[in-house]
Design a protein around this motif. Structure first.
Motif, PDB file in Angstrom:
ATOM      1  N   LEU A  29     -26.409  -0.894   7.573  1.00 27.19           N
ATOM      2  CA  LEU A  29     -25.760  -0.262   6.422  1.00 27.19           C
ATOM      3  C   LEU A  29     -24.827  -1.234   5.718  1.00 27.19           C
ATOM      4  CD1 LEU A  29     -24.795   3.370   7.537  1.00 27.19           C
ATOM      5  CD2 LEU A  29     -26.343   2.718   5.699  1.00 27.19           C
ATOM      6  N   GLY A  30     -24.064  -1.983   6.501  1.00 28.75           N
ATOM      7  CA  GLY A  30     -23.164  -2.957   5.903  1.00 28.75           C
ATOM      8  C   GLY A  30     -23.907  -4.033   5.137  1.00 28.75           C
ATOM      9  N   ILE A  31     -24.960  -4.578   5.740  1.00 26.63           N
ATOM     10  CA  ILE A  31     -25.732  -5.639   5.093  1.00 26.63           C
ATOM     11  C   ILE A  31     -26.431  -5.131   3.836  1.00 26.63           C
ATOM     12  CG2 ILE A  31     -27.686  -7.206   5.377  1.00 26.63           C
ATOM     13  CD1 ILE A  31     -26.967  -7.393   8.343  1.00 26.63           C
ATOM     14  N   ILE A  32     -27.091  -3.981   3.954  1.00 28.87           N
ATOM     15  CA  ILE A  32     -27.871  -3.446   2.837  1.00 28.87           C
ATOM     16  C   ILE A  32     -26.964  -3.033   1.674  1.00 28.87           C
ATOM     17  CG2 ILE A  32     -29.339  -1.512   2.126  1.00 28.87           C
ATOM     18  CD1 ILE A  32     -30.568  -1.628   4.961  1.00 28.87           C
ATOM     19  N   SER A  33     -25.835  -2.393   1.971  1.00 27.65           N
ATOM     20  CA  SER A  33     -24.946  -1.953   0.899  1.00 27.65           C
ATOM     21  C   SER A  33     -24.337  -3.140   0.160  1.00 27.65           C
ATOM     22  CB  SER A  33     -23.840  -1.051   1.455  1.00 27.65           C
ATOM     23  OG  SER A  33     -23.062  -1.731   2.423  1.00 27.65           O
ATOM     24  N   MET A  34     -23.896  -4.160   0.893  1.00 26.98           N
ATOM     25  CA  MET A  34     -23.316  -5.336   0.238  1.00 26.98           C
ATOM     26  C   MET A  34     -24.362  -6.113  -0.545  1.00 26.98           C
ATOM     27  SD  MET A  34     -20.381  -6.794   2.850  1.00 26.98           S
ATOM     28  CE  MET A  34     -21.383  -6.768   4.341  1.00 26.98           C
ATOM     29  N   THR A  35     -25.589  -6.184   0.001  1.00 28.43           N
ATOM     30  CA  THR A  35     -26.660  -6.894  -0.713  1.00 28.43           C
ATOM     31  C   THR A  35     -27.019  -6.167  -1.997  1.00 28.43           C
ATOM     32  OG1 THR A  35     -27.566  -7.691   1.393  1.00 28.43           O
ATOM     33  CG2 THR A  35     -28.994  -7.808  -0.530  1.00 28.43           C
ATOM     34  N   GLY A  36     -27.189  -4.837  -1.923  1.00 25.55           N
ATOM     35  CA  GLY A  36     -27.528  -4.065  -3.109  1.00 25.55           C
ATOM     36  C   GLY A  36     -26.456  -4.158  -4.179  1.00 25.55           C
ATOM     37  N   TYR A  37     -25.188  -4.129  -3.749  1.00 27.17           N
ATOM     38  CA  TYR A  37     -24.092  -4.241  -4.715  1.00 27.17           C
ATOM     39  C   TYR A  37     -24.053  -5.624  -5.346  1.00 27.17           C
ATOM     40  CZ  TYR A  37     -19.322  -4.920  -6.398  1.00 27.17           C
ATOM     41  OH  TYR A  37     -18.236  -5.235  -7.154  1.00 27.17           O
ATOM     42  N   ALA A  38     -24.207  -6.660  -4.521  1.00 23.40           N
ATOM     43  CA  ALA A  38     -24.147  -8.029  -5.046  1.00 23.40           C
ATOM     44  C   ALA A  38     -25.257  -8.299  -6.058  1.00 23.40           C
ATOM     45  CB  ALA A  38     -24.240  -9.028  -3.894  1.00 23.40           C
ATOM     46  N   SER A  91     -34.153  -4.187   5.499  1.00 25.30           N
ATOM     47  CA  SER A  91     -35.388  -3.583   4.999  1.00 25.30           C
ATOM     48  C   SER A  91     -35.441  -3.813   3.499  1.00 25.30           C
ATOM     49  CB  SER A  91     -35.416  -2.085   5.311  1.00 25.30           C
ATOM     50  OG  SER A  91     -36.493  -1.457   4.645  1.00 25.30           O
ATOM     51  N   SER A  92     -36.491  -4.467   3.042  1.00 25.90           N
ATOM     52  CA  SER A  92     -36.584  -4.824   1.623  1.00 25.90           C
ATOM     53  C   SER A  92     -36.541  -3.593   0.729  1.00 25.90           C
ATOM     54  CB  SER A  92     -37.879  -5.602   1.365  1.00 25.90           C
ATOM     55  OG  SER A  92     -37.891  -6.811   2.091  1.00 25.90           O
ATOM     56  N   TRP A  93     -37.286  -2.556   1.107  1.00 29.99           N
ATOM     57  CA  TRP A  93     -37.326  -1.406   0.208  1.00 29.99           C
ATOM     58  C   TRP A  93     -36.036  -0.599   0.264  1.00 29.99           C
ATOM     59  CZ3 TRP A  93     -37.578   4.005   0.660  1.00 29.99           C
ATOM     60  CH2 TRP A  93     -37.627   4.514   1.950  1.00 29.99           C
ATOM     61  N   LEU A  94     -35.299  -0.652   1.376  1.00 32.31           N
ATOM     62  CA  LEU A  94     -33.993   0.005   1.418  1.00 32.31           C
ATOM     63  C   LEU A  94     -32.975  -0.759   0.567  1.00 32.31           C
ATOM     64  CD1 LEU A  94     -33.626   1.162   5.138  1.00 32.31           C
ATOM     65  CD2 LEU A  94     -34.260   2.512   3.132  1.00 32.31           C
ATOM     66  N   ILE A  95     -33.086  -2.079   0.525  1.00 26.38           N
ATOM     67  CA  ILE A  95     -32.226  -2.870  -0.358  1.00 26.38           C
ATOM     68  C   ILE A  95     -32.518  -2.523  -1.814  1.00 26.38           C
ATOM     69  CG2 ILE A  95     -31.735  -5.205  -1.191  1.00 26.38           C
ATOM     70  CD1 ILE A  95     -32.108  -6.197   1.648  1.00 26.38           C
ATOM     71  N   ILE A  96     -33.799  -2.393  -2.145  1.00 28.56           N
ATOM     72  CA  ILE A  96     -34.179  -2.006  -3.510  1.00 28.56           C
ATOM     73  C   ILE A  96     -33.646  -0.615  -3.837  1.00 28.56           C
ATOM     74  CG2 ILE A  96     -36.142  -1.477  -5.002  1.00 28.56           C
ATOM     75  CD1 ILE A  96     -37.703  -3.651  -3.466  1.00 28.56           C
ATOM     76  N   LEU A  97     -33.733   0.296  -2.870  1.00 32.31           N
ATOM     77  CA  LEU A  97     -33.209   1.646  -3.056  1.00 32.31           C
ATOM     78  C   LEU A  97     -31.710   1.604  -3.336  1.00 32.31           C
ATOM     79  CD1 LEU A  97     -34.477   4.546  -2.847  1.00 32.31           C
ATOM     80  CD2 LEU A  97     -33.520   4.630  -0.535  1.00 32.31           C
ATOM     81  N   MET A  98     -30.984   0.820  -2.553  1.00 35.63           N
ATOM     82  CA  MET A  98     -29.541   0.672  -2.743  1.00 35.63           C
ATOM     83  C   MET A  98     -29.239   0.024  -4.094  1.00 35.63           C
ATOM     84  SD  MET A  98     -26.393   0.945  -1.744  1.00 35.63           S
ATOM     85  CE  MET A  98     -26.493   1.424  -0.008  1.00 35.63           C
ATOM     86  N   LYS A  99     -29.964  -1.017  -4.419  1.00 36.45           N
ATOM     87  CA  LYS A  99     -29.758  -1.734  -5.673  1.00 36.45           C
ATOM     88  C   LYS A  99     -29.934  -0.799  -6.871  1.00 36.45           C
ATOM     89  CE  LYS A  99     -31.934  -5.539  -8.278  1.00 36.45           C
ATOM     90  NZ  LYS A  99     -32.812  -4.750  -9.185  1.00 36.45           N
ATOM     91  N   ASN A 100     -30.959   0.036  -6.844  1.00 32.56           N
ATOM     92  CA  ASN A 100     -31.195   0.957  -7.947  1.00 32.56           C
ATOM     93  C   ASN A 100     -30.122   2.029  -8.030  1.00 32.56           C
ATOM     94  OD1 ASN A 100     -33.516  -0.364  -8.753  1.00 32.56           O
ATOM     95  ND2 ASN A 100     -34.865   0.898  -7.503  1.00 32.56           N
ATOM     96  N   PHE A 101     -29.613   2.449  -6.876  1.00 36.64           N
ATOM     97  CA  PHE A 101     -28.547   3.451  -6.894  1.00 36.64           C
ATOM     98  C   PHE A 101     -27.262   2.857  -7.475  1.00 36.64           C
ATOM     99  CE2 PHE A 101     -25.008   5.862  -5.204  1.00 36.64           C
ATOM    100  CZ  PHE A 101     -25.440   7.175  -5.331  1.00 36.64           C
ATOM    101  N   VAL A 102     -26.959   1.620  -7.117  1.00 43.86           N
ATOM    102  CA  VAL A 102     -25.726   0.988  -7.598  1.00 43.86           C
ATOM    103  C   VAL A 102     -25.765   0.823  -9.117  1.00 43.86           C
ATOM    104  CG1 VAL A 102     -24.278  -1.090  -7.424  1.00 43.86           C
ATOM    105  CG2 VAL A 102     -25.359  -0.159  -5.388  1.00 43.86           C
TER     106      VAL A 102
END
Length: 220
Positions: A29-38, A91-102
């Motif tokens: 969660l920490g990695i994916i959320s920070m990656t999506g935000y960045a 997870s690549s698609w979870l990062i994409i999911l986070m990125k789109n939400f941000v």
């Protein structure tokens, strides 16, 4: 059920699975959320290149054999649960999911934090993170389910070390505890016990699930 509950091996598998799944989910969660935000920060260099690279990995998969050789020959992780745990962190698609939400979060919030003198980490933890609750709950649920149900990787990397067998492998091994119908009954009893934690997680996060999933899939 009594035979399953009294078996020490199944409880060891239970403890290992809970520990590794929870830690993998929290760190992920920490990695994916920070990656999506960045990747949504307009001042982040090469964000488009990195985003394309992450997306590209969802189109092609090298398969299990190259991953096995990488983990065992390069990183020497045979009979090591890290070979199973590490893929749970990203997870690549979870990062994409986070990125789109941000994308739905106004960039002005970040700018206002900068004007007030806040650093990047302060902006993320104090301003951005509280607004990510729906998508964080969704990703936590999906990550936990993936880690809890993973079977092939643990079977491949821990087949010679019964101390590292997670619940999915341990339950399958229960069929050797008896003969004929009794063996299958024991395995089904173990499978029934194993779904309790995932049911609890679904009950806790289900109210966030659809909102976070649809927002992350549609926005942007």
């Amino acid at each position: 059920y009594e035979m399953v509950l009294q078996g020490g091996a199944i409880w060891k598998s239970y403890g290992l699975t809970i520990t590794m799944t929870l830690t993998g989910t929290l760190v992920g969660l920490g990695i994916i959320s920070m990656t999506g935000y960045a990747l949504q920060r307009k001042d982040f260099p090469f964000r488009n290149v990195i985003s394309f690279y992450i997306y590209f990995t969802t189109l092609f998969s090298a398969g299990l054999a190259p991953y096995y050789l990488l983990m065992t020959q390069t990183y020497k992780l045979q009979d090591n649960y890290l070979a199973v745990w590490l893929p749970l962190l990203m997870s690549s698609w979870l990062i994409i999911l986070m990125k789109n939400f941000v994308k739905s979060i106004p960039h002005e919030i970040t700018e206002s934090g900068k004007i007030d003198g806040a650093g990047d980490m302060k902006i993320f933890t104090a301003l951005i993170l509280p607004m990510l609750k729906p998508i964080l709950a969704t990703i936590a649920l999906l990550s936990f389910r993936q880690g809890w149900n993973e079977y092939i990787l643990p079977l491949v990397f821990t087949m010679t070390n019964d101390k590292l067998r997670p619940l999915t492998v341990g339950v399958n091994m229960l069929k050797n505890a008896g003969d004929g119908t009794a063996a299958w009954n024991i395995m089904f009893a173990g499978a029934t016990i194993s779904i309790v934690p995932i049911l609890i997680v679904y009950c806790c996060f289900s109210r966030f699930f659809m909102g976070g999933l649809t927002a992350g899939a549609v926005k942007g």
